[in-house]
Design a protein around this motif. Structure first.
Motif, short mmCIF file in Angstrom:
data_model
loop_
_atom_site.label_atom_id
_atom_site.label_comp_id
_atom_site.label_asym_id
_atom_site.label_seq_id
_atom_site.Cartn_x
_atom_site.Cartn_y
_atom_site.Cartn_z
N ARG A 42 0.66 -1.03 -0.16
CA ARG A 42 0.20 0.12 -0.02
C ARG A 42 1.10 1.19 -0.05
O ARG A 42 1.86 1.48 0.86
CB ARG A 42 -0.87 -0.16 1.36
N VAL A 43 0.74 2.30 -0.90
CA VAL A 43 1.27 3.16 -0.92
C VAL A 43 0.60 4.72 -0.87
O VAL A 43 -0.62 4.56 -1.40
CB VAL A 43 1.91 3.59 -2.55
N SER A 44 0.93 5.34 0.40
CA SER A 44 -0.02 6.49 0.59
C SER A 44 0.37 7.65 -0.07
O SER A 44 -0.80 8.43 -0.24
CB SER A 44 0.16 6.66 2.05
N PRO A 97 -7.68 5.12 -5.75
CA PRO A 97 -7.37 5.46 -4.45
C PRO A 97 -8.30 5.32 -3.61
O PRO A 97 -9.67 5.27 -3.66
CB PRO A 97 -6.87 6.93 -4.49
N ASP A 100 -8.24 7.50 2.01
CA ASP A 100 -7.43 8.27 2.65
C ASP A 100 -6.21 8.44 1.47
O ASP A 100 -5.22 9.21 1.88
CB ASP A 100 -6.49 7.17 3.66
N SER A 102 -4.40 6.50 -0.47
CA SER A 102 -3.42 5.49 -0.79
C SER A 102 -4.18 4.51 -2.05
O SER A 102 -5.19 4.38 -2.10
CB SER A 102 -3.29 4.45 0.59
N GLU A 145 5.92 7.06 -0.16
CA GLU A 145 5.65 6.98 1.43
C GLU A 145 4.56 5.83 1.62
O GLU A 145 3.59 5.76 0.92
CB GLU A 145 4.92 8.14 1.67
N ARG A 146 4.66 4.89 2.52
CA ARG A 146 3.97 3.78 2.76
C ARG A 146 3.46 3.75 4.35
O ARG A 146 4.14 4.21 5.29
CB ARG A 146 4.69 2.57 2.70
N PRO A 147 2.41 3.61 4.43
CA PRO A 147 1.69 3.69 5.99
C PRO A 147 2.54 2.58 6.86
O PRO A 147 2.80 1.27 6.56
CB PRO A 147 0.14 2.91 5.73
#
Length: 405
Positions: A42-44, A97, A100, A102, A145-147
């Motif tokens: 998952r990529v935010s 998406p 949020d 992501s 950025e990843r969660p």
């Protein structure tokens, strides 16, 4: 952390115009960020940054001098681009998406984030540079950025070369000067050496010939040798201090001048080698060039005259035709004293070996480097007389002529 990084199989930046060697101010830099994962990830957010800065760092005694200047900063949040392979495999739902913002990336697919960056207009950037005590470089950085996971990043550099036109009236005007030096032996006057030199303009491009008109006079008791060289001066400024690094790029020499004699150069040429253009618009790094005409005096300091040069970018209108016409005239051996071997790629500023560091503006000249490619005294091959014609002896019994039937 290593295991988390292994989830991302491919994470790289590719420029759209991969064959482009450099960019100029005002152009648009386009490219894409390619991503491929080995596990569901998952990529935010995916960010792209374009940065350009100049940095100087060197030691001055016990003090560490360091200073930076920024010329480019661009930041953008990218959206995942639809890719044809995703449609073929029915993976379009992965492009949507979540609430949020992501996006879920799945293995077996290749994902792209496209970007386009407008570079500042000409005059606001500085050409790329790499020297002994500083550099100017530009690069694009991607941040994934990843969660609840570390941010991954990749970087790709690109070159900038700002156009420098040498067709301005100031650079097309001639430059010259006169210098003289009194020579002594054990504090006893021993005459003097003088020179008067002139060039028809100050702006040149790589591959062009600089025509030197000079006159040398020797009234001392020693044999002196006139020479000329193209030098580069790298000027670094940090913490209010200045450091100068000089390099000799190419050189030519003239005939020995004995006591009481004069010599003159009429259109003596020295070719501008493969070098990068002058850097004049940076606050902390400057690269200047000069034509140094000097006289080597045994047992004494050299007599030096420096004429400033500005090396511009090639292919500026009439300068292209000027280069071709001068290359045609370069075949005249009477005016060509040295032949410089030109490499296919321009060297880096720090790749030139003949150098000398000078910490003060007016320090003694760097070590002499004679040009051995063309000897001072030329020798021609011995003249070969043609062989005599074939003949046969005819016996004569008396002095009266003999009639041959």
């Amino acid at each position: 952390m290593v295991a988390m990084a292994k989830r991302v199989k491919t994470f790289q930046i590719t420029f759209a115009d991969s064959g482009k060697s450099f960019y100029c101010g005002g152009e648009r830099l386009c490219g894409r960020i390619e991503v491929e994962v080995s596990e569901v990830t998952r990529v935010s957010a995916m960010k792209v940054l374009a940065l350009g800065c100049a940095k100087v760092e060197y030691a001055k005694g016990k003090q560490r001098c360091r200073q930076e200047a920024e010329y480019l900063r661009h930041e953008e949040l990218l959206q995942l681009t639809e890719h044809p392979t995703l449609h073929k495999r029915g993976c379009c739902q992965s492009l949507t998406p979540d609430s949020d913002g992501s996006v879920v990336l799945r293995p077996g697919n290749k994902y792209e984030y496209k970007f386009g960056i407008d570079l500042p207009q000409q005059g606001q950037l500085v050409s790329s540079y790499k020297g002994k005590f500083g550099y100017v470089h530009y690069y694009v950085k991607a941040l994934m950025e990843r969660p609840q996971q570390p941010t991954l990043e990749c970087k790709k550099c690109f070159e900038v070369e700002e156009p420098l036109d040498v067709n301005t009236p100031d650079l097309l005007s001639p430059a010259g000067g006169t210098k003289e030096k009194k020579v002594t032996i054990m504090f006893i006057p021993d005459g003097q050496v003088s020179l008067n030199a002139k060039i028809d303009r100050r702006g040149f491009c790589e591959g062009e010939d600089i025509c030197i008109n000079a006159k040398f006079e020797n009234t001392c008791s020693r044999i002196v040798v006139p020479k000329a060289a193209i030098i580069a001066k790298h000027i670094y400024q940090a913490n209010g201090r200045t450091k100068v690094f000089r390099q000799k790029l190419s050189a030519v020499r003239g005939n020995h001048i004995i006591s009481g004699m004069c010599d003159a150069w009429q259109g003596k040429t020295i070719r501008v080698p493969k070098i990068k253009p002058s850097i004049l618009g940076c606050n902390i790094i400057r690269v200047e060039y000069a034509l140094m005409i000097y006289v080597h005096i045994p047992g004494s300091e050299k007599l030096i005259l420096e004429l400033p040069l500005v090396i511009g970018t090639a292919g500026l209108g009439s300068r292209s035709s000027s280069v071709s016409s001068q290359e045609g005239s370069f075949s005249n051996a009477s005016q060509s004293w040295v032949s410089l071997r030109m490499s296919s790629q321009p060297p880096s500023y720090c790749d030139i070996t003949k150098d000398c560091r000078l910490d003060q503006p007016l320090t003694p000249l760097l070590d002499d480097v004679d040009c051995d490619d063309s000897p001072i005294f030329m020798t021609s091959s011995a003249f070969q007389f043609p062989s005599p014609p074939a003949y046969s002896e005819v016996g004569v019994s008396d002095r009266s002529p003999r009639l041959l039937c």
